[in-house]
Design a protein around this motif. Structure first.
Motif, PDB file in Angstrom:
ATOM      1  N   ALA A 138       0.829  -1.217   0.000  1.00 12.02           N
ATOM      2  CA  ALA A 138       0.000   0.000   0.000  1.00 12.02           C
ATOM      3  C   ALA A 138       0.859   1.260   0.000  1.00 12.02           C
ATOM      4  CB  ALA A 138      -0.941  -0.007   1.210  1.00 12.02           C
ATOM      5  N   LEU A 139       1.924   1.251   0.789  1.00 10.87           N
ATOM      6  CA  LEU A 139       2.786   2.433   0.870  1.00 10.87           C
ATOM      7  C   LEU A 139       3.502   2.733  -0.443  1.00 10.87           C
ATOM      8  CD1 LEU A 139       4.163   1.981   4.486  1.00 10.87           C
ATOM      9  CD2 LEU A 139       2.784   3.899   3.653  1.00 10.87           C
ATOM     10  N   PHE A 140       3.670   1.716  -1.279  1.00 11.46           N
ATOM     11  CA  PHE A 140       4.289   1.922  -2.587  1.00 11.46           C
ATOM     12  C   PHE A 140       3.253   2.031  -3.696  1.00 11.46           C
ATOM     13  CE2 PHE A 140       8.145   0.566  -0.387  1.00 11.46           C
ATOM     14  CZ  PHE A 140       9.067   1.467  -0.906  1.00 11.46           C
ATOM     15  N   GLY A 141       1.976   2.210  -3.305  1.00 12.66           N
ATOM     16  CA  GLY A 141       0.930   2.463  -4.285  1.00 12.66           C
ATOM     17  C   GLY A 141       0.342   1.228  -4.943  1.00 12.66           C
ATOM     18  N   GLY A 142       0.637   0.047  -4.421  1.00 10.94           N
ATOM     19  CA  GLY A 142       0.105  -1.186  -4.992  1.00 10.94           C
ATOM     20  C   GLY A 142      -1.305  -1.482  -4.507  1.00 10.94           C
ATOM     21  N   ALA A 143      -1.983  -2.361  -5.223  1.00 14.29           N
ATOM     22  CA  ALA A 143      -3.349  -2.759  -4.879  1.00 14.29           C
ATOM     23  C   ALA A 143      -3.328  -3.836  -3.797  1.00 14.29           C
ATOM     24  CB  ALA A 143      -4.066  -3.288  -6.120  1.00 14.29           C
ATOM     25  N   ILE A 144      -4.144  -3.651  -2.765  1.00 14.36           N
ATOM     26  CA  ILE A 144      -4.209  -4.626  -1.668  1.00 14.36           C
ATOM     27  C   ILE A 144      -5.563  -5.315  -1.599  1.00 14.36           C
ATOM     28  CG2 ILE A 144      -2.417  -3.475  -0.314  1.00 14.36           C
ATOM     29  CD1 ILE A 144      -4.712  -2.306   1.443  1.00 14.36           C
ATOM     30  N   ARG A 145      -6.404  -5.089  -2.571  1.00 13.51           N
ATOM     31  CA  ARG A 145      -7.783  -5.611  -2.601  1.00 13.51           C
ATOM     32  C   ARG A 145      -7.856  -7.118  -2.368  1.00 13.51           C
ATOM     33  NH1 ARG A 145      -9.496  -2.986  -6.893  1.00 13.51           N
ATOM     34  NH2 ARG A 145     -10.663  -1.572  -5.577  1.00 13.51           N
ATOM     35  N   LYS A 146      -6.892  -7.867  -2.869  1.00 13.27           N
ATOM     36  CA  LYS A 146      -6.909  -9.335  -2.738  1.00 13.27           C
ATOM     37  C   LYS A 146      -6.552  -9.810  -1.336  1.00 13.27           C
ATOM     38  CE  LYS A 146      -4.869  -9.844  -7.253  1.00 13.27           C
ATOM     39  NZ  LYS A 146      -3.759 -10.458  -7.981  1.00 13.27           N
ATOM     40  N   PHE A 147      -6.081  -8.915  -0.491  1.00 13.23           N
ATOM     41  CA  PHE A 147      -5.513  -9.316   0.789  1.00 13.23           C
ATOM     42  C   PHE A 147      -6.293  -8.890   2.023  1.00 13.23           C
ATOM     43  CE2 PHE A 147      -1.844  -8.200  -2.097  1.00 13.23           C
ATOM     44  CZ  PHE A 147      -1.666  -9.494  -2.565  1.00 13.23           C
ATOM     45  N   VAL A 148      -7.185  -7.902   1.865  1.00  5.86           N
ATOM     46  CA  VAL A 148      -7.914  -7.350   3.017  1.00  5.86           C
ATOM     47  C   VAL A 148      -9.390  -7.189   2.689  1.00  5.86           C
ATOM     48  CG1 VAL A 148      -5.885  -6.124   3.943  1.00  5.86           C
ATOM     49  CG2 VAL A 148      -7.425  -4.951   2.359  1.00  5.86           C
ATOM     50  N   PRO A 149     -10.247  -7.146   3.713  1.00 10.91           N
ATOM     51  CA  PRO A 149     -11.657  -6.847   3.470  1.00 10.91           C
ATOM     52  C   PRO A 149     -11.812  -5.450   2.836  1.00 10.91           C
ATOM     53  CG  PRO A 149     -11.345  -7.707   5.692  1.00 10.91           C
ATOM     54  CD  PRO A 149      -9.979  -7.425   5.128  1.00 10.91           C
ATOM     55  N   PRO A 150     -12.893  -5.220   2.081  1.00 10.02           N
ATOM     56  CA  PRO A 150     -13.085  -3.936   1.386  1.00 10.02           C
ATOM     57  C   PRO A 150     -12.970  -2.702   2.276  1.00 10.02           C
ATOM     58  CG  PRO A 150     -14.693  -5.541   0.624  1.00 10.02           C
ATOM     59  CD  PRO A 150     -13.965  -6.181   1.776  1.00 10.02           C
ATOM     60  N   ALA A 151     -13.577  -2.722   3.445  1.00 15.69           N
ATOM     61  CA  ALA A 151     -13.520  -1.546   4.324  1.00 15.69           C
ATOM     62  C   ALA A 151     -12.096  -1.295   4.822  1.00 15.69           C
ATOM     63  CB  ALA A 151     -14.486  -1.705   5.498  1.00 15.69           C
ATOM     64  N   VAL A 152     -11.330  -2.357   5.004  1.00 13.30           N
ATOM     65  CA  VAL A 152      -9.937  -2.208   5.444  1.00 13.30           C
ATOM     66  C   VAL A 152      -9.104  -1.609   4.316  1.00 13.30           C
ATOM     67  CG1 VAL A 152      -7.874  -3.436   6.247  1.00 13.30           C
ATOM     68  CG2 VAL A 152     -10.136  -4.047   7.155  1.00 13.30           C
ATOM     69  N   GLU A 153      -9.405  -1.984   3.088  1.00 15.38           N
ATOM     70  CA  GLU A 153      -8.715  -1.384   1.941  1.00 15.38           C
ATOM     71  C   GLU A 153      -8.903   0.135   1.956  1.00 15.38           C
ATOM     72  OE1 GLU A 153      -8.583  -1.722  -2.935  1.00 15.38           O
ATOM     73  OE2 GLU A 153     -10.365  -2.388  -1.866  1.00 15.38           O
ATOM     74  N   ILE A 154     -10.109   0.572   2.268  1.00 17.42           N
ATOM     75  CA  ILE A 154     -10.412   2.005   2.345  1.00 17.42           C
ATOM     76  C   ILE A 154      -9.652   2.644   3.507  1.00 17.42           C
ATOM     77  CG2 ILE A 154     -12.267   3.678   2.812  1.00 17.42           C
ATOM     78  CD1 ILE A 154     -14.142   1.651   1.271  1.00 17.42           C
ATOM     79  N   ASP A 155      -9.637   1.964   4.668  1.00 15.85           N
ATOM     80  CA  ASP A 155      -8.909   2.484   5.837  1.00 15.85           C
ATOM     81  C   ASP A 155      -7.428   2.668   5.521  1.00 15.85           C
ATOM     82  OD1 ASP A 155     -11.250   2.302   7.384  1.00 15.85           O
ATOM     83  OD2 ASP A 155     -10.694   0.343   8.230  1.00 15.85           O
ATOM     84  N   VAL A 156      -6.854   1.668   4.875  1.00 16.59           N
ATOM     85  CA  VAL A 156      -5.422   1.716   4.561  1.00 16.59           C
ATOM     86  C   VAL A 156      -5.143   2.829   3.546  1.00 16.59           C
ATOM     87  CG1 VAL A 156      -3.466   0.450   3.551  1.00 16.59           C
ATOM     88  CG2 VAL A 156      -4.998  -0.697   5.171  1.00 16.59           C
ATOM     89  N   ALA A 157      -5.971   2.937   2.519  1.00 16.73           N
ATOM     90  CA  ALA A 157      -5.787   3.991   1.512  1.00 16.73           C
ATOM     91  C   ALA A 157      -5.854   5.377   2.165  1.00 16.73           C
ATOM     92  CB  ALA A 157      -6.837   3.860   0.417  1.00 16.73           C
ATOM     93  N   ALA A 158      -6.787   5.551   3.094  1.00 17.23           N
ATOM     94  CA  ALA A 158      -6.916   6.835   3.792  1.00 17.23           C
ATOM     95  C   ALA A 158      -5.663   7.133   4.614  1.00 17.23           C
ATOM     96  CB  ALA A 158      -8.160   6.834   4.679  1.00 17.23           C
ATOM     97  N   ARG A 159      -5.140   6.115   5.293  1.00 21.53           N
ATOM     98  CA  ARG A 159      -3.938   6.323   6.112  1.00 21.53           C
ATOM     99  C   ARG A 159      -2.730   6.624   5.226  1.00 21.53           C
ATOM    100  NH1 ARG A 159      -3.539   5.531  11.377  1.00 21.53           N
ATOM    101  NH2 ARG A 159      -5.502   6.630  11.038  1.00 21.53           N
ATOM    102  N   VAL A 160      -2.609   5.913   4.114  1.00 18.14           N
ATOM    103  CA  VAL A 160      -1.500   6.173   3.190  1.00 18.14           C
ATOM    104  C   VAL A 160      -1.601   7.600   2.651  1.00 18.14           C
ATOM    105  CG1 VAL A 160      -0.473   5.530   0.956  1.00 18.14           C
ATOM    106  CG2 VAL A 160      -1.087   3.751   2.614  1.00 18.14           C
ATOM    107  N   ALA A 161      -2.812   8.065   2.370  1.00 19.42           N
ATOM    108  CA  ALA A 161      -3.013   9.442   1.898  1.00 19.42           C
ATOM    109  C   ALA A 161      -2.547  10.447   2.958  1.00 19.42           C
ATOM    110  CB  ALA A 161      -4.476   9.674   1.541  1.00 19.42           C
ATOM    111  N   GLU A 162      -2.759  10.117   4.249  1.00 19.68           N
ATOM    112  CA  GLU A 162      -2.343  10.995   5.349  1.00 19.68           C
ATOM    113  C   GLU A 162      -0.831  11.046   5.491  1.00 19.68           C
ATOM    114  OE1 GLU A 162      -3.989   9.865   9.143  1.00 19.68           O
ATOM    115  OE2 GLU A 162      -6.028   9.785   8.331  1.00 19.68           O
ATOM    116  N   ILE A 163      -0.213   9.873   5.456  1.00 16.33           N
ATOM    117  CA  ILE A 163       1.236   9.805   5.750  1.00 16.33           C
ATOM    118  C   ILE A 163       2.105   9.905   4.502  1.00 16.33           C
ATOM    119  CG2 ILE A 163       0.900   8.554   7.926  1.00 16.33           C
ATOM    120  CD1 ILE A 163       1.658   5.977   6.513  1.00 16.33           C
TER     121      ILE A 163
END
Length: 168
Positions: A138-163
């Motif tokens: 996620a930190l390198f901009g890759g897709a994590i959809r196959k690895f986490v539930p959908p809502a977690v994908e959104i949480d991670v994307a939001a955190r990556v956008a912050e940091i």
């Protein structure tokens, strides 16, 4: 009748489909599954412990059974004892996991022989998933959809956008 309580400990930073698989299966083995969200500063957490608890509670809400999510910051066996657990549930992905988990189970048995460690093999399709790798992808901009539930994908994307992403 005695209530069978199991503890599934981890950092869950973030919770993955692999974790969810172990939780679903572990919940069938016990009357109550206590998911212990622990702090581990050496793992450089992406989410606070409170955020991780909320994430785990949200993702496990639809799983049948008595599931409780709590934080702990102590020896696992002390935590398990406080929760009244008779077993620790652990997931195994690969041989490297087994070596580490085998050693930990032995040490834990020395600390408290009344609490058993039960290993569940990860589903073959989920074996390569690790929270550490999910965060790195996620930190390198890759897709994590196959690895986490959908809502977690959104949480991670939001955190990556912050940091901020790495490599930018």
């Amino acid at each position: 009748m005695t209530t069978r309580i199991g503890v599934y400990p981890g950092t869950f930073d973030p919770i993955t489909l692999g974790h969810m698989d172990i939780i679903r299966r572990g919940a069938k083995l016990v009357d109550r599954l206590v998911i212990g969200v622990t702090t581990n500063p050496s793992k450089n957490p992406m989410f606070t412990v409170e955020e991780r608890v909320a994430m785990v509670e949200r993702e496990t809400a639809g799983i049948p059974g008595d599931i409780k999510v709590v934080t702990f910051n102590s020896l696992l066996m002390d935590f398990a004892e406080r929760e009244g657990a008779s077993m620790i549930v652990r997931g195994l992905r690969a041989v490297a996991d087994f070596e580490y988990e085998y050693q930990m189970a032995g040490m834990n048995q020395q600390l408290n022989h009344r609490i058993e460690t039960v290993f569940l093999m990860a589903d073959v399709s989920l074996q390569p998933i690790a929270s550490r790798l999910v965060k790195e992808i996620a930190l390198f901009g890759g897709a994590i959809r196959k690895f986490v539930p959908p809502a977690v994908e959104i949480d991670v994307a939001a955190r990556v956008a912050e940091i901020g992403r790495k490599g930018d």
